[in-house]
Design a protein around this motif. Structure first.
Motif, PDB file in Angstrom:
ATOM      1  N   SER A  28       0.810  -1.209   0.000  1.00  0.00           N
ATOM      2  CA  SER A  28       0.000   0.000   0.000  1.00  0.00           C
ATOM      3  C   SER A  28       0.843   1.258   0.000  1.00  0.00           C
ATOM      4  O   SER A  28       0.324   2.340  -0.175  1.00  0.00           O
ATOM      5  CB  SER A  28      -0.924  -0.003   1.216  1.00  0.00           C
ATOM      6  N   THR A 106       2.641  10.063   7.085  1.00  0.00           N
ATOM      7  CA  THR A 106       2.670   8.607   7.126  1.00  0.00           C
ATOM      8  C   THR A 106       4.088   8.185   7.496  1.00  0.00           C
ATOM      9  O   THR A 106       5.033   8.965   7.365  1.00  0.00           O
ATOM     10  CB  THR A 106       2.276   7.962   5.779  1.00  0.00           C
ATOM     11  N   LYS A 107       4.212   6.943   7.938  1.00  0.00           N
ATOM     12  CA  LYS A 107       5.505   6.416   8.376  1.00  0.00           C
ATOM     13  C   LYS A 107       5.744   5.081   7.686  1.00  0.00           C
ATOM     14  O   LYS A 107       4.821   4.274   7.548  1.00  0.00           O
ATOM     15  CB  LYS A 107       5.459   6.222   9.891  1.00  0.00           C
ATOM     16  N   GLN A 112      10.465  -2.128   6.370  1.00  0.00           N
ATOM     17  CA  GLN A 112       9.125  -2.457   5.890  1.00  0.00           C
ATOM     18  C   GLN A 112       8.785  -1.596   4.671  1.00  0.00           C
ATOM     19  O   GLN A 112       9.540  -0.710   4.303  1.00  0.00           O
ATOM     20  CB  GLN A 112       8.108  -2.249   7.003  1.00  0.00           C
ATOM     21  N   THR A 114       5.173  -0.704   4.045  1.00  0.00           N
ATOM     22  CA  THR A 114       3.807  -0.215   4.170  1.00  0.00           C
ATOM     23  C   THR A 114       3.769   1.103   4.927  1.00  0.00           C
ATOM     24  O   THR A 114       4.349   1.227   6.001  1.00  0.00           O
ATOM     25  CB  THR A 114       2.918  -1.247   4.890  1.00  0.00           C
ATOM     26  N   GLU A 115       3.070   2.093   4.352  1.00  0.00           N
ATOM     27  CA  GLU A 115       2.883   3.384   5.010  1.00  0.00           C
ATOM     28  C   GLU A 115       1.708   3.299   5.985  1.00  0.00           C
ATOM     29  O   GLU A 115       0.664   2.738   5.658  1.00  0.00           O
ATOM     30  CB  GLU A 115       2.569   4.467   3.978  1.00  0.00           C
ATOM     31  N   THR A 116       1.900   3.864   7.182  1.00  0.00           N
ATOM     32  CA  THR A 116       0.819   3.951   8.155  1.00  0.00           C
ATOM     33  C   THR A 116       0.717   5.394   8.635  1.00  0.00           C
ATOM     34  O   THR A 116       1.740   6.072   8.803  1.00  0.00           O
ATOM     35  CB  THR A 116       1.072   3.025   9.363  1.00  0.00           C
ATOM     36  N   PRO A 117      -0.496   5.907   8.855  1.00  0.00           N
ATOM     37  CA  PRO A 117      -0.670   7.285   9.321  1.00  0.00           C
ATOM     38  C   PRO A 117      -0.078   7.484  10.719  1.00  0.00           C
ATOM     39  O   PRO A 117      -0.168   6.586  11.561  1.00  0.00           O
ATOM     40  CB  PRO A 117      -2.188   7.479   9.352  1.00  0.00           C
TER      41      PRO A 117
END
Length: 186
Positions: A28, A106-107, A112, A114-117
């Motif tokens: 993603s 995002t991080k 990894q 995958t970006e996460t807020p």
């Protein structure tokens, strides 16, 4: 205190130039996926293509312009994770003021894809200089705020390339955060 440029931002910039990490995994965000990392990669490419003919002469910059783009910020060896935030910026090249925000972060955790807020926001304030080159930027100022609870006051500078200064590159340097941003005129 002198700080080394975060290896995470360098690695992500190199990966963006070659289209990702080569895993071919559908993700993603991050290398090979979609999201802020990919937008950052495209804006970086657009800026370097626009600047290959040189920077826009100060007399060819518009009197004012609105820009949007993405910042890639990191902490180097203190925290090898990569952070990406949306830049919204208004520049009055003839009037001397710069204002804007970096938010919606995002991080991508180290190792990894995958970006996460994550929580974070910086307010930008500065001025135009009447110059525009790699060594003499068109804008300078400060971005104050925090990212994942780590507050900082980063200095920034930026230069513009392409017709009417359409593409811009920003550099951010603080005591906790450091990075680059790439923007395009709206």
């Amino acid at each position: 205190m002198k700080r080394a440029f975060p290896t995470t931002v360098i690695a992500l910039t190199v990966l963006s130039a070659c289209g990702g990490g080569g895993s071919g995994l559908p993700v993603s965000g991050g290398p090979g996926g979609t999201g802020k990392f990919q937008e950052y990669s495209q804006l970086l490419t657009d800026f370097y293509l626009a600047s290959s003919g040189g920077y826009t002469s100060p007399s060819s910059l518009p009197s004012s312009a609105s820009y949007s783009g993405v910042a890639a910020i990191g902490q180097g060896t203190l925290n090898p994770d990569a952070y990406f935030g949306d830049i919204s910026m208004q520049v009055a090249f003839s009037g001397g003021s710069v204002s804007g925000t970096i938010d919606n972060f995002t991080k991508i955790p180290f190792g990894q894809v995958t970006e996460t807020p994550v929580a974070g926001s910086f307010s930008m304030s500065g001025s135009s200089t009447g110059n525009n080159s790699l060594l003499s930027p068109a804008i300078t100022g400060f971005a104050s705020g925090s990212l994942e609870g780590v507050s900082d006051l980063m200095s920034f500078e930026g230069s513009f390339a392409g017709p009417n200064g359409r593409n811009g590159q920003l550099q951010f340097i603080g005591s906790s955060w450091i990075g680059f941003g790439y923007v395009e005129a709206n």
